[in-house]
Design a protein around this motif. Structure first.
Motif, PDB file in Angstrom:
ATOM      1  N   ARG A 111       0.809  -1.216   0.000  1.00 43.70           N
ATOM      2  CA  ARG A 111       0.000   0.000   0.000  1.00 43.70           C
ATOM      3  C   ARG A 111       0.845   1.271   0.000  1.00 43.70           C
ATOM      4  N   ALA A 112       2.173   1.134   0.007  1.00 44.99           N
ATOM      5  CA  ALA A 112       3.053   2.293  -0.112  1.00 44.99           C
ATOM      6  C   ALA A 112       3.914   2.112  -1.355  1.00 44.99           C
ATOM      7  N   MET A 113       4.008   3.174  -2.154  1.00 42.08           N
ATOM      8  CA  MET A 113       4.814   3.130  -3.378  1.00 42.08           C
ATOM      9  C   MET A 113       5.652   4.397  -3.479  1.00 42.08           C
ATOM     10  N   TYR A 114       6.811   4.263  -4.135  1.00 45.35           N
ATOM     11  CA  TYR A 114       7.830   5.311  -4.094  1.00 45.35           C
ATOM     12  C   TYR A 114       8.442   5.522  -5.479  1.00 45.35           C
ATOM     13  N   TRP A 115       8.835   6.768  -5.750  1.00 42.08           N
ATOM     14  CA  TRP A 115       9.701   7.068  -6.889  1.00 42.08           C
ATOM     15  C   TRP A 115      11.041   7.592  -6.375  1.00 42.08           C
ATOM     16  N   TYR A 116      12.128   7.031  -6.962  1.00 39.76           N
ATOM     17  CA  TYR A 116      13.483   7.489  -6.680  1.00 39.76           C
ATOM     18  C   TYR A 116      14.140   7.886  -7.999  1.00 39.76           C
ATOM     19  N   LYS A 117      15.110   8.796  -7.885  1.00 37.03           N
ATOM     20  CA  LYS A 117      15.922   9.195  -9.038  1.00 37.03           C
ATOM     21  C   LYS A 117      17.374   8.861  -8.721  1.00 37.03           C
ATOM     22  N   GLN A 118      18.071   8.263  -9.686  1.00 36.81           N
ATOM     23  CA  GLN A 118      19.476   7.927  -9.485  1.00 36.81           C
ATOM     24  C   GLN A 118      20.308   8.435 -10.648  1.00 36.81           C
ATOM     25  N   LYS A 119      21.200   9.376 -10.363  1.00 37.17           N
ATOM     26  CA  LYS A 119      22.162   9.861 -11.361  1.00 37.17           C
ATOM     27  C   LYS A 119      23.356   8.900 -11.386  1.00 37.17           C
ATOM     28  N   ALA A 120      24.097   8.973 -12.489  1.00 32.99           N
ATOM     29  CA  ALA A 120      25.231   8.057 -12.675  1.00 32.99           C
ATOM     30  C   ALA A 120      26.224   8.168 -11.517  1.00 32.99           C
ATOM     31  N   LYS A 121      26.620   7.018 -11.003  1.00 32.09           N
ATOM     32  CA  LYS A 121      27.625   6.890  -9.938  1.00 32.09           C
ATOM     33  C   LYS A 121      27.199   7.576  -8.632  1.00 32.09           C
ATOM     34  N   LYS A 122      25.895   7.742  -8.445  1.00 27.92           N
ATOM     35  CA  LYS A 122      25.360   8.313  -7.204  1.00 27.92           C
ATOM     36  C   LYS A 122      24.337   7.349  -6.619  1.00 27.92           C
ATOM     37  N   PRO A 123      24.010   7.493  -5.331  1.00 24.14           N
ATOM     38  CA  PRO A 123      22.953   6.653  -4.765  1.00 24.14           C
ATOM     39  C   PRO A 123      21.571   7.153  -5.163  1.00 24.14           C
ATOM     40  N   PRO A 124      20.560   6.295  -5.073  1.00 22.82           N
ATOM     41  CA  PRO A 124      19.184   6.746  -5.339  1.00 22.82           C
ATOM     42  C   PRO A 124      18.750   7.814  -4.337  1.00 22.82           C
ATOM     43  N   ALA A 168      18.506  10.298 -16.092  1.00 23.21           N
ATOM     44  CA  ALA A 168      18.849   9.508 -14.901  1.00 23.21           C
ATOM     45  C   ALA A 168      18.136   8.160 -14.992  1.00 23.21           C
ATOM     46  N   LEU A 169      18.403   7.307 -14.009  1.00 17.30           N
ATOM     47  CA  LEU A 169      17.658   6.064 -13.820  1.00 17.30           C
ATOM     48  C   LEU A 169      16.536   6.367 -12.821  1.00 17.30           C
ATOM     49  N   TYR A 170      15.298   6.087 -13.213  1.00 13.29           N
ATOM     50  CA  TYR A 170      14.157   6.322 -12.324  1.00 13.29           C
ATOM     51  C   TYR A 170      13.685   4.974 -11.789  1.00 13.29           C
ATOM     52  N   LEU A 171      13.717   4.860 -10.472  1.00  9.68           N
ATOM     53  CA  LEU A 171      13.404   3.609  -9.800  1.00  9.68           C
ATOM     54  C   LEU A 171      12.098   3.731  -9.034  1.00  9.68           C
ATOM     55  N   CYS A 172      11.299   2.707  -9.139  1.00 10.91           N
ATOM     56  CA  CYS A 172      10.051   2.615  -8.381  1.00 10.91           C
ATOM     57  C   CYS A 172      10.252   1.561  -7.296  1.00 10.91           C
ATOM     58  N   ALA A 173       9.621   1.757  -6.158  1.00  9.40           N
ATOM     59  CA  ALA A 173       9.698   0.780  -5.076  1.00  9.40           C
ATOM     60  C   ALA A 173       8.338   0.672  -4.398  1.00  9.40           C
ATOM     61  N   SER A 174       8.157  -0.395  -3.650  1.00  9.47           N
ATOM     62  CA  SER A 174       6.919  -0.546  -2.871  1.00  9.47           C
ATOM     63  C   SER A 174       7.244  -1.222  -1.550  1.00  9.47           C
ATOM     64  N   SER A 175       6.374  -0.994  -0.582  1.00 12.63           N
ATOM     65  CA  SER A 175       6.476  -1.708   0.693  1.00 12.63           C
ATOM     66  C   SER A 175       5.066  -1.975   1.198  1.00 12.63           C
ATOM     67  N   LEU A 176       4.947  -2.902   2.130  1.00 13.89           N
ATOM     68  CA  LEU A 176       3.632  -3.333   2.604  1.00 13.89           C
ATOM     69  C   LEU A 176       2.810  -2.136   3.080  1.00 13.89           C
ATOM     70  N   SER A 177       3.467  -1.251   3.799  1.00 10.60           N
ATOM     71  CA  SER A 177       2.823  -0.021   4.228  1.00 10.60           C
ATOM     72  C   SER A 177       3.935   0.935   4.614  1.00 10.60           C
ATOM     73  N   ARG A 178       3.559   2.172   4.943  1.00 12.13           N
ATOM     74  CA  ARG A 178       4.560   3.122   5.422  1.00 12.13           C
ATOM     75  C   ARG A 178       5.217   2.617   6.694  1.00 12.13           C
ATOM     76  N   GLU A 179       4.456   1.866   7.488  1.00  9.71           N
ATOM     77  CA  GLU A 179       4.982   1.414   8.763  1.00  9.71           C
ATOM     78  C   GLU A 179       5.781   0.133   8.632  1.00  9.71           C
ATOM     79  N   SER A 180       5.702  -0.507   7.462  1.00 10.22           N
ATOM     80  CA  SER A 180       6.497  -1.711   7.202  1.00 10.22           C
ATOM     81  C   SER A 180       7.638  -1.301   6.313  1.00 10.22           C
ATOM     82  N   TYR A 181       8.822  -1.331   6.816  1.00  8.28           N
ATOM     83  CA  TYR A 181       9.871  -0.544   6.210  1.00  8.28           C
ATOM     84  C   TYR A 181      10.613  -1.182   5.042  1.00  8.28           C
ATOM     85  N   GLU A 182      10.543  -2.497   4.867  1.00 11.74           N
ATOM     86  CA  GLU A 182      11.329  -3.093   3.806  1.00 11.74           C
ATOM     87  C   GLU A 182      10.757  -2.698   2.457  1.00 11.74           C
TER      88      GLU A 182
END
Lengths: 113, 108
Positions: A30-43, A87-101
């Motif tokens: 129920r939680a979804m995220y967008w991240y941006k990652q430039k070359a040789k940098k962390p998301p 950049a590289l655009y990464l999507c992520a999800s987790s069970l909820s905001r309170e479930s951190y993985e």
């Protein structure tokens, strides 16, 4: 199954184009995220959606417009981008905001010409 | 905000060698994850380990939350282990902060 899918894998767009990135998960997260990652940098976090509502916007320029039509789908609409947005655009999800993985998709590699 | 630092920044190994990667964080955390980013950009979950020790095959991880560090051990390294290893931590829900990564190259 801990799979997050993203389309397209690669995207080349001009500065006047409008395009969208798509992210999908069928894990019941129920939680979804967008991240941006430039070359040789962390998301870096861009947006967080929780129960289909935007909960965090990390001061991202308005030329990036997120949308969460339902609990499985997350879009990122792109308009009038600059070459430095490539950049590289990464999507992520987790069970909820309170479930951190968080689980990440394979990413969309975006080039703005 | 929380600071996450990783060391070493680069590591070159011969196949079969063991290695230890370190992650220091500046505050108490609710989430600590280790990822392997392959050459195609995919972030692969290795461990979710806010505290304690876990093992998965040739990989293991230990987080000592009270001393604000985590270690990732890779034993008997293989060429397929090459890539960038990130640790990421957060204090509050959602906001995962990544370290700068350790770039690992394993040669046959």
């Amino acid at each position: 199954d801990t799979e997050v899918t993203q389309t397209p894998k690669h995207l080349v767009m001009g500065m006047t184009n409008k395009k969208s990135l798509k992210c999908e998960q069928h894990m019941g997260h129920r939680a979804m995220y967008w991240y941006k990652q430039k070359a040789k940098k962390p998301p870096e976090l861009m947006f967080v959606y929780s129960y289909e509502k935007l909960s965090i916007n990390e001061s991202v320029p308005s030329r990036f417009s997120p949308e969460c039509p339902n609990s499985s789908l997350l879009n990122l609409h792109l308009h009038a981008l600059q070459p430095e947005d490539s950049a590289l655009y990464l999507c992520a999800s987790s069970l909820s905001r309170e479930s951190y993985e968080q689980y990440f998709g394979p990413g969309t590699r975006l080039t703005v010409t | 905000g929380i600071q996450v630092e990783q060391s070493p920044p680069d590591l070159i190994l011969q196949e079969g060698a063991n290695s230890t990667l370190r992650c220091n964080f500046s505050d108490s955390v609710n989430n600590l994850q280790w990822f392997h980013q392959n050459p195609w950009g995919q972030l692969i979950n290795l461990f979710y380990i806010p505290s304690g020790t876990k093992q998965n095959g040739r990989l293991s991880a230990t987080t000592v939350a009270t001393e604000r560090y985590s270690l990732l051990y890779i034993s008997s390294s293989q060429t397929t282990d090459s890539g960038v290893y990130f640790c990421a931590a957060c204090i509050f829900a959602d906001k995962l902060i990544f370290g700068t990564g350790t770039r690992l190259q394993v040669f046959p």
